[in-house]
Design an enzyme around this catalytic site. Structure first.
Site, PDB file in Angstrom:
ATOM      1  N   CYS A 133      20.994 -39.644   7.762  1.00 15.49           N
ATOM      2  CA  CYS A 133      19.932 -39.763   8.419  1.00 15.49           C
ATOM      3  C   CYS A 133      18.513 -40.102   6.935  1.00 15.49           C
ATOM      4  O   CYS A 133      18.244 -39.427   6.543  1.00 15.49           O
ATOM      5  CB  CYS A 133      19.214 -39.078   9.194  1.00 15.49           C
ATOM      6  SG  CYS A 133      17.573 -39.408   9.991  1.00 15.49           S
ATOM      7  N   CYS A 180      14.907 -39.447   8.765  1.00 16.46           N
ATOM      8  CA  CYS A 180      14.567 -38.118   8.602  1.00 16.46           C
ATOM      9  C   CYS A 180      15.701 -37.445   8.316  1.00 16.46           C
ATOM     10  O   CYS A 180      15.838 -37.030   7.632  1.00 16.46           O
ATOM     11  CB  CYS A 180      13.938 -38.247  10.226  1.00 16.46           C
ATOM     12  SG  CYS A 180      14.520 -38.864  11.554  1.00 16.46           S
ATOM     13  N   SER A 181      16.203 -36.805   9.709  1.00 18.91           N
ATOM     14  CA  SER A 181      16.954 -35.525  10.130  1.00 18.91           C
ATOM     15  C   SER A 181      18.101 -35.634  10.390  1.00 18.91           C
ATOM     16  O   SER A 181      18.246 -34.938  11.381  1.00 18.91           O
ATOM     17  CB  SER A 181      16.561 -33.545   9.197  1.00 18.91           C
ATOM     18  OG  SER A 181      15.899 -33.723  10.686  1.00 18.91           O
ATOM     19  N   CYS A 182      17.803 -37.387  11.218  1.00 14.79           N
ATOM     20  CA  CYS A 182      19.310 -36.968  12.736  1.00 14.79           C
ATOM     21  C   CYS A 182      20.226 -36.453  12.786  1.00 14.79           C
ATOM     22  O   CYS A 182      21.140 -36.810  11.159  1.00 14.79           O
ATOM     23  CB  CYS A 182      19.430 -38.481  13.485  1.00 14.79           C
ATOM     24  SG  CYS A 182      17.534 -39.383  13.521  1.00 14.79           S
TER      25      CYS A 182
END
Lengths: 219, 89
Positions: free
Chosen positions: A123, A126-128
């Site tokens: 991702c 962000c940090s999906c």
């Protein structure tokens, strides 16, 4: 005095504990802006009767209880049941629920590794991550280095993870930019024909479902 | 939606879910995902309209040009329809 013996001093010089771990500084620093925001929102939710402290604790426990083992059992089922694998590739959320996993609103897509194709998930924004199936992501997954590099030089990044792919293998990078989350369905390792589903699941690592690794080989 | 699409190269302020490194790049629709609330409105607590979302597949050659490690490797990303220009050729 026991506290003055020589080894003890050495540990301090190395900055390591006797068991070989680095000492971690006490977190006596002031709270960050976002830590204050988190506490404020949590306390407001409780004060206004929108959620109770125990409900919040239960949610944290539920998330902490999720682990890569859940994803591993999905992978092992797909390796042993071709019909399930078909359903997984068609609608991974429904397939995970079919095995009894409470994945909430997770919209999951499974991408299949084959002899010619290797998938890897990131991702960049962000940090999906498919937390509702695999639990919390590893710290490196959230780093700027992984997020920025794996879309540009995936082969170099994978090599740093110990996975060197031939040029004949097509690398497919999946950037989770919106509402979907991804799980890699790794290829079943050779020599596993006689293993049970449970034994197969033990070969499936977290990294193999992110695409930065392969499943373990049977012992 | 056409098979081939170009990602709009606009740079609006605020919260968008279209990565800058894909803006202006040409890819192919890998699959249609259905309609999802527009994150550009959702982020500001506006009434979010449902917008069609697609998985678009780009070649590394298209995204990175001569710097690509392997031009035939691919990159898939989810892009909302209002960021895509259909290419008919």
């Amino acid at each position: 005095m026991p506290h003055d013996h020589h080894d003890h001093d050495d540990f301090h010089h190395d900055g390591m504990s006797p068991s070989g771990h680095p000492y971690r500084a006490d977190n006596d620093t002031p709270l960050t802006y976002w830590q204050v925001m988190e506490i404020a929102i949590r306390e407001l939710l409780i004060d206004k009767g929108i959620a109770t402290a125990s409900e919040i604790a239960v949610q944290i426990d539920t998330m902490d209880a999720r682990s890569p083992a859940d994803g591993a059992s999905v992978v092992a089922r797909a390796w042993t049941d071709p019909d399930f694998k078909g359903r997984l590739l068609q609608d991974a959320s429904a397939a995970a629920r079919e095995l009894g996993f409470d994945i909430g609103a997770l919209r999951l897509i499974a991408v299949e590794n084959t002899a010619d194709i290797h998938n890897v998930v990131v991702c960049t924004l962000c940090s999906c991550y498919p937390r509702n199936l695999l639990g919390l992501p590893p710290d490196w997954y959230k780093t700027r280095a992984y997020r920025s590099r794996v879309v540009k030089e995936p082969r170099r990044v994978l090599a740093e993870f110990g996975l060197t792919l031939p040029l004949s293998t097509r690398v497919r990078v999946h950037d989770s930019t919106a509402d979907m989350r991804y799980i890699v369905l790794p290829a079943r390792p050779a020599g596993t024909e006689s293993l049970s589903e449970e034994q197969l699941a033990a070969l499936v690592t977290r990294d193999s479902m992110i695409g930065t690794g392969l499943p373990k080989s049977p012992a | 939606m056409a098979e081939r699409v170009r990602v709009r190269s606009m740079m609006p302020p605020g919260h968008v879910r279209t990565p800058a490194y894909l803006r202006g790049k040409v890819g192919e629709i890998e699959r249609s995902l259905g309609a999802f609330p527009n994150p550009e409105e959702l982020a500001y607590r506006q009434k979010a309209t449902a917008r069609p979302l697609y998985r678009v597949r780009f070649t590394m050659a298209e995204v990175w040009g001569a710097e690509a490690e392997n031009p035939d490797d691919t990159l898939d990303a989810e892009i909302f329809a209002h960021w895509l220009i259909p290419l008919d050729d």
